[in-house]
Write an enzyme that holds these catalytic residues in place. Structure first.
Site, PDB file in Angstrom:
ATOM      1  N   ILE A  44     -96.108 -20.871 -17.259  1.00  0.00           N
ATOM      2  CA  ILE A  44     -95.440 -20.005 -16.280  1.00  0.00           C
ATOM      3  C   ILE A  44     -95.713 -18.521 -16.501  1.00  0.00           C
ATOM      4  O   ILE A  44     -95.430 -17.709 -15.631  1.00  0.00           O
ATOM      5  CB  ILE A  44     -93.924 -20.278 -16.184  1.00  0.00           C
ATOM      6  CG1 ILE A  44     -93.244 -20.081 -17.528  1.00  0.00           C
ATOM      7  CG2 ILE A  44     -93.646 -21.660 -15.600  1.00  0.00           C
ATOM      8  CD1 ILE A  44     -91.738 -19.938 -17.386  1.00  0.00           C
ATOM      9  N   TYR A  63     -83.096 -17.231 -30.223  1.00  0.00           N
ATOM     10  CA  TYR A  63     -83.088 -18.198 -29.110  1.00  0.00           C
ATOM     11  C   TYR A  63     -81.963 -17.869 -28.130  1.00  0.00           C
ATOM     12  O   TYR A  63     -82.192 -17.667 -26.931  1.00  0.00           O
ATOM     13  CB  TYR A  63     -82.950 -19.631 -29.664  1.00  0.00           C
ATOM     14  CG  TYR A  63     -82.637 -20.656 -28.609  1.00  0.00           C
ATOM     15  CD1 TYR A  63     -83.434 -20.790 -27.471  1.00  0.00           C
ATOM     16  CD2 TYR A  63     -81.531 -21.499 -28.746  1.00  0.00           C
ATOM     17  CE1 TYR A  63     -83.131 -21.732 -26.508  1.00  0.00           C
ATOM     18  CE2 TYR A  63     -81.236 -22.450 -27.783  1.00  0.00           C
ATOM     19  CZ  TYR A  63     -82.036 -22.553 -26.659  1.00  0.00           C
ATOM     20  OH  TYR A  63     -81.735 -23.483 -25.696  1.00  0.00           O
ATOM     21  N   ARG A  73     -76.623 -24.978 -43.298  1.00  0.00           N
ATOM     22  CA  ARG A  73     -77.718 -24.138 -42.811  1.00  0.00           C
ATOM     23  C   ARG A  73     -77.124 -22.799 -42.389  1.00  0.00           C
ATOM     24  O   ARG A  73     -76.056 -22.784 -41.749  1.00  0.00           O
ATOM     25  CB  ARG A  73     -78.405 -24.780 -41.601  1.00  0.00           C
ATOM     26  CG  ARG A  73     -79.256 -25.967 -41.967  1.00  0.00           C
ATOM     27  CD  ARG A  73     -79.947 -26.521 -40.765  1.00  0.00           C
ATOM     28  NE  ARG A  73     -79.009 -26.976 -39.760  1.00  0.00           N
ATOM     29  CZ  ARG A  73     -79.284 -27.881 -38.833  1.00  0.00           C
ATOM     30  NH1 ARG A  73     -80.475 -28.414 -38.781  1.00  0.00           N
ATOM     31  NH2 ARG A  73     -78.388 -28.242 -37.950  1.00  0.00           N
TER      32      ARG A  73
HETATM   33  N1  LIG Z   1     -81.875 -30.040 -25.282  1.00  0.00           N
HETATM   34  C1  LIG Z   1     -80.754 -29.355 -25.427  1.00  0.00           C
HETATM   35  O1  LIG Z   1     -79.792 -29.801 -26.092  1.00  0.00           O
HETATM   36  C2  LIG Z   1     -80.584 -28.022 -24.769  1.00  0.00           C
HETATM   37  C3  LIG Z   1     -79.396 -27.319 -24.966  1.00  0.00           C
HETATM   38  C4  LIG Z   1     -79.235 -26.072 -24.346  1.00  0.00           C
HETATM   39  C5  LIG Z   1     -80.236 -25.580 -23.533  1.00  0.00           C
HETATM   40  N2  LIG Z   1     -81.386 -26.274 -23.374  1.00  0.00           N
HETATM   41  C6  LIG Z   1     -82.429 -25.687 -22.523  1.00  0.00           C
HETATM   42  O2  LIG Z   1     -82.885 -26.682 -21.624  1.00  0.00           O
HETATM   43  C7  LIG Z   1     -84.286 -26.498 -21.338  1.00  0.00           C
HETATM   44  C8  LIG Z   1     -85.018 -27.786 -21.596  1.00  0.00           C
HETATM   45  O3  LIG Z   1     -84.804 -28.149 -22.951  1.00  0.00           O
HETATM   46  P1  LIG Z   1     -85.450 -29.454 -23.587  1.00  0.00           P
HETATM   47  O4  LIG Z   1     -84.611 -29.850 -24.735  1.00  0.00           O
HETATM   48  O5  LIG Z   1     -85.788 -30.427 -22.517  1.00  0.00           O
HETATM   49  O6  LIG Z   1     -86.796 -28.814 -24.193  1.00  0.00           O
HETATM   50  P2  LIG Z   1     -88.275 -29.384 -24.204  1.00  0.00           P
HETATM   51  O7  LIG Z   1     -89.028 -28.572 -25.206  1.00  0.00           O
HETATM   52  O8  LIG Z   1     -88.250 -30.864 -24.333  1.00  0.00           O
HETATM   53  O9  LIG Z   1     -88.754 -29.035 -22.739  1.00  0.00           O
HETATM   54  C9  LIG Z   1     -89.251 -27.781 -22.380  1.00  0.00           C
HETATM   55  C10 LIG Z   1     -90.481 -28.010 -21.548  1.00  0.00           C
HETATM   56  O10 LIG Z   1     -90.971 -26.739 -21.109  1.00  0.00           O
HETATM   57  C11 LIG Z   1     -92.377 -26.717 -21.271  1.00  0.00           C
HETATM   58  N3  LIG Z   1     -92.735 -25.306 -21.455  1.00  0.00           N
HETATM   59  C12 LIG Z   1     -92.286 -24.462 -22.427  1.00  0.00           C
HETATM   60  N4  LIG Z   1     -92.783 -23.243 -22.222  1.00  0.00           N
HETATM   61  C13 LIG Z   1     -93.577 -23.293 -21.117  1.00  0.00           C
HETATM   62  C14 LIG Z   1     -94.340 -22.333 -20.403  1.00  0.00           C
HETATM   63  N5  LIG Z   1     -94.415 -21.056 -20.793  1.00  0.00           N
HETATM   64  N6  LIG Z   1     -95.004 -22.753 -19.294  1.00  0.00           N
HETATM   65  C15 LIG Z   1     -94.931 -24.049 -18.881  1.00  0.00           C
HETATM   66  N7  LIG Z   1     -94.222 -24.989 -19.507  1.00  0.00           N
HETATM   67  C16 LIG Z   1     -93.534 -24.613 -20.625  1.00  0.00           C
HETATM   68  C17 LIG Z   1     -92.671 -27.592 -22.464  1.00  0.00           C
HETATM   69  O11 LIG Z   1     -93.998 -28.116 -22.445  1.00  0.00           O
HETATM   70  C18 LIG Z   1     -91.617 -28.681 -22.321  1.00  0.00           C
HETATM   71  O12 LIG Z   1     -92.065 -29.781 -21.553  1.00  0.00           O
HETATM   72  C19 LIG Z   1     -84.725 -25.325 -22.203  1.00  0.00           C
HETATM   73  O13 LIG Z   1     -84.703 -24.162 -21.406  1.00  0.00           O
HETATM   74  C20 LIG Z   1     -83.662 -25.243 -23.283  1.00  0.00           C
HETATM   75  O14 LIG Z   1     -83.510 -23.928 -23.776  1.00  0.00           O
HETATM   76  C21 LIG Z   1     -81.594 -27.483 -23.970  1.00  0.00           C
END
Ligand SMILES: NC(=O)c1ccc[n+]([C@@H]2O[C@H](COP(=O)([O-])OP(=O)(O)OC[C@H]3O[C@@H](n4cnc5c(N)ncnc54)[C@H](O)[C@@H]3O)[C@@H](O)[C@H]2O)c1
Length: 301
Positions: free
Chosen positions: A23, A112, A249
């Protein structure tokens, strides 16, 4: 759009089109917007490992801030004004009161959380200047699986998939970080929310954008300690899951529990799968069918 730096093409459902785009790559983004003509953007792409963010804040500011600003620019240039943003409980830092509601102070204790807050703080200004409508969703701990989709991170840092990897024989034991917290059993308490409940909240948020911008917590309102999660995983899997106690941690608050009263009141959202047994049970079903995550050929529809 996902450049698959962390994601899995096999997770894209039939009928959806995957554009392999980073992106921050403005020309690729412009070409994709021109082709796909989106009505709205749900923005999940980010880095999200707390420890890594402390060691490499540059990666987090580049990917979570700079790349998101490029995305917002391209949205504006294409007249896309509806935005659902994946934010996080990490924007709160160590909370003074529980459960945490959206009016609690935002004082992130790691890059983060700080990078997600930078974007949250930009959004009202983009709304005032450009008419952007947004919903920021502050997720607590996403967990669980649907029949088709489960959790597969490398490295895996989330508690539930780590416990299930022990049950699958892929790790000798699990680790408990800190057993001397001021909680009933001495381990940290977190709020786990089923990923299907999270998904439903996104659909409601998208529809609610018509009525204005807002910020919502997404959690269960139920806190579970690390030991309770471990016990539930033992119960669900029938495996003894040995656990090794480690020191705390740095920066891990003892308790993080959401109040999701605002989204319940305003959008009628309620978690439908709130129990640990449902959350861990669904993750276990998926893990058994996909022991190597998305590298395993799907054995289900
Ligand atoms: N999993 C959790 O418990 C949790 C909690 C709070 C917030 N979030 C937020 O939810 C979102 C998804 O989290 P997740 O756990 O599925 O993470 P994840 O790492 O599994 O998914 C993130 C996806 O974004 C893609 N990505 C990252 N940077 C990119 C870029 N610059 N261009 C294109 N693609 C890109 C990655 O390839 C990946 O598929 C994130 O924004 C994370 O901060 C997740």
């Amino acid at each position: 759009m996902d450049d698959l730096r962390k994601g899995h093409a096999a997770a894209v459902p039939p009928g959806a089109v995957l554009e392999r785009v980073a992106i921050e790559d403005r020309p690729a983004l412009v070409a994709t917007f021109a082709r796909a003509q989106p009505d709205a953007v749900l923005h999940f792409a980010a880095f999200s490992l707390v420890g890594e963010s402390v060691a490499r804040p540059d990666w987090y500011y580049h990917n979570n801030v700079l790349a998101t600003l490029v995305l917002l620019d391209v949205m504006r240039e294409h007249g896309v004004r509806r935005f659902v943003f994946s934010s996080t409980a990490a924007v709160y830092g160590a909370p003074e009161h529980l459960p945490i509601d959206e009016a609690a102070p935002t004082q992130p204790t790691n890059p983060y959380g700080a990078t997600k807050l930078v974007i949250e703080q930009a959004l009202p200004w983009y709304e005032a200047a450009f008419g952007l409508r947004y919903v920021s969703l502050r997720y607590f701990n996403a967990a669980g699986a649907t029949e088709r989709l489960g959790e597969h991170h490398e490295p895996e840092t989330h508690l539930i998939p780590l416990l299930l990897q022990v049950a699958l024989g892929q790790r000798p034991s699990a680790e408990i970080y800190g057993v001397d917290y001021p909680t009933a059993d001495g381990t940290c308490i977190r709020d786990y929310i089923h990923v299907a409940d999270l998904a439903e909240a996104h659909v409601l948020a998208l529809a609610a954008l018509e009525q204005g911008s807002r910020v919502y917590n997404l959690g269960n309102g139920l806190g579970f300690s690390v030991r309770q999660v471990l016990e539930a995983a033992r119960r669900v899997t029938g495996h003894p899951i040995p656990a090794v106690e480690r020191p705390r941690r740095p920066g891990d608050p003892p308790r993080l529990v959401a109040s999701a009263a605002r989204i319940a009141r305003e959008l009628g959202w309620q978690p439908k799968r709130p129990t640990l047994d449902e959350i861990i049970g669904s993750a276990w079903e998926w893990a058994r069918r996909h022991p190597h995550g998305y590298a395993t050929r799907c054995s289900s529809p």
